[in-house]
Enzyme design. Sequence first.
Site, PDB file in Angstrom:
ATOM      1  NE  ARG A 151       5.126 126.650 -15.546  1.00 29.36           N
ATOM      2  CZ  ARG A 151       4.866 127.859 -14.839  1.00 29.36           C
ATOM      3  NH1 ARG A 151       5.938 128.408 -14.542  1.00 29.36           N
ATOM      4  NH2 ARG A 151       3.594 128.146 -14.909  1.00 29.36           N
ATOM      5  CE  LYS A 209      14.381 126.146 -14.488  1.00 29.34           C
ATOM      6  NZ  LYS A 209      13.062 126.683 -15.271  1.00 29.34           N
ATOM      7  NE  ARG A 269      10.802 137.241 -12.486  1.00 26.73           N
ATOM      8  CZ  ARG A 269      10.130 135.846 -12.996  1.00 26.73           C
ATOM      9  NH1 ARG A 269       9.789 134.932 -12.499  1.00 26.73           N
ATOM     10  NH2 ARG A 269      10.175 136.072 -14.298  1.00 26.73           N
TER      11      ARG A 269
HETATM   12  C1  BTN Z   1      10.966 124.869 -17.779  1.00 23.59           C
HETATM   13  O1  BTN Z   1      11.672 125.338 -16.572  1.00 23.59           O
HETATM   14  O2  BTN Z   1      10.451 126.001 -18.344  1.00 23.59           O
HETATM   15  C2  BTN Z   1      10.560 123.741 -18.178  1.00 23.59           C
HETATM   16  C3  BTN Z   1      11.595 123.076 -19.083  1.00 23.59           C
HETATM   17  C4  BTN Z   1      11.549 121.598 -19.130  1.00 23.59           C
HETATM   18  C5  BTN Z   1      12.627 120.969 -20.294  1.00 23.59           C
HETATM   19  C6  BTN Z   1      12.556 119.608 -20.654  1.00 23.59           C
HETATM   20  S1  BTN Z   1      13.781 118.894 -21.255  1.00 23.59           S
HETATM   21  C7  BTN Z   1      13.035 117.682 -21.922  1.00 23.59           C
HETATM   22  C8  BTN Z   1      11.518 118.012 -22.254  1.00 23.59           C
HETATM   23  N1  BTN Z   1      11.629 118.280 -23.502  1.00 23.59           N
HETATM   24  C9  BTN Z   1      11.311 119.401 -23.728  1.00 23.59           C
HETATM   25  O3  BTN Z   1      11.153 120.053 -25.068  1.00 23.59           O
HETATM   26  N2  BTN Z   1      11.282 120.257 -22.785  1.00 23.59           N
HETATM   27  C10 BTN Z   1      11.315 119.181 -21.577  1.00 23.59           C
END
Ligand code: BTN
Length: 261
Positions: free
Chosen positions: A65, A128, A257
């Site tokens: 994100r 997480k 947070r």
């Molecule tokens: C986050 O928490 O910031 C979101 C992370 C999302 C990761 C997943 S892994 C599969 C898909 N491909 C990516 O490049 N990102 C998502």
Amino acid sequence: MRATPDADAAARLQQQLGARELPCAVQWYAEIDSTNAELLRRVRAAPGAAPQCLVAGAQSAGRGRQGRSWIDTEDSALLSLAWPFAPGGAVGALSLAVGVWLAQALQTLGVDAVRLKWPNDVLLRGAKLAGVLVELADTTAARWAVIGIGINLRRPPGVDSAAALADVWPQATRWRVLEALLPTLLQALPVYAQAGFAPWQPTWNALHAWGGAEVRVLEGARLRSTGMARGVDADGCLLLDTGHGVERVHSGDVSLRRAHD
Ligand code: BTN
């Protein structure tokens, strides 16, 4: 980097998923830059494409994100699913719904300690466990949502800050997770297309990790507001009791947070 799909592994995946008929093609990559990036490239190049799912063993440029990168743990379950909504379809709370579907899929595997942190983190015992990233591609035919999910199966030795599924389920494998998760997503998405987030709002609130906690809402490093997290509304907005009223916070580019962290 770009990679070509591994047909043998895709066949093994189909085998792992059993005889189950999935209304979506599934491809497996041992390594790829990002499963989300690859699906965005595909739907932009072929807007009339069918729903499709990519699973990867590792990513060299995983996306998180707010422009952050997503670093896979030693052993992760990584998947992205491209789903076509009607052009201009309202998908603002889709990532919250995905958190609920992931929690529900894990419950079917006996993992019921999963909780949700607004807007889209999936926690296990307060740390997480998984991240959800929904990215959109608007074409004339559809509003494509590429739903990316990364789940930590195991933690590299010495890393304590994240949770891993194996903490509560030592036999966790990406195949078992996918077997539960994919059908859940594929059943829920058509309902979301009709009804939006509202059907899952009560479940999200029941799984809310920080319900009743004092929190800070940050826009980048800037403090936007503080208050007590009350839960989410039917649009997926966080309801923040500021003491002067209830503020509806849109997920956009904000993060949350605890007040004293
Ligand atoms: C986050 O928490 O910031 C979101 C992370 C999302 C990761 C997943 S892994 C599969 C898909 N491909 C990516 O490049 N990102 C998502």
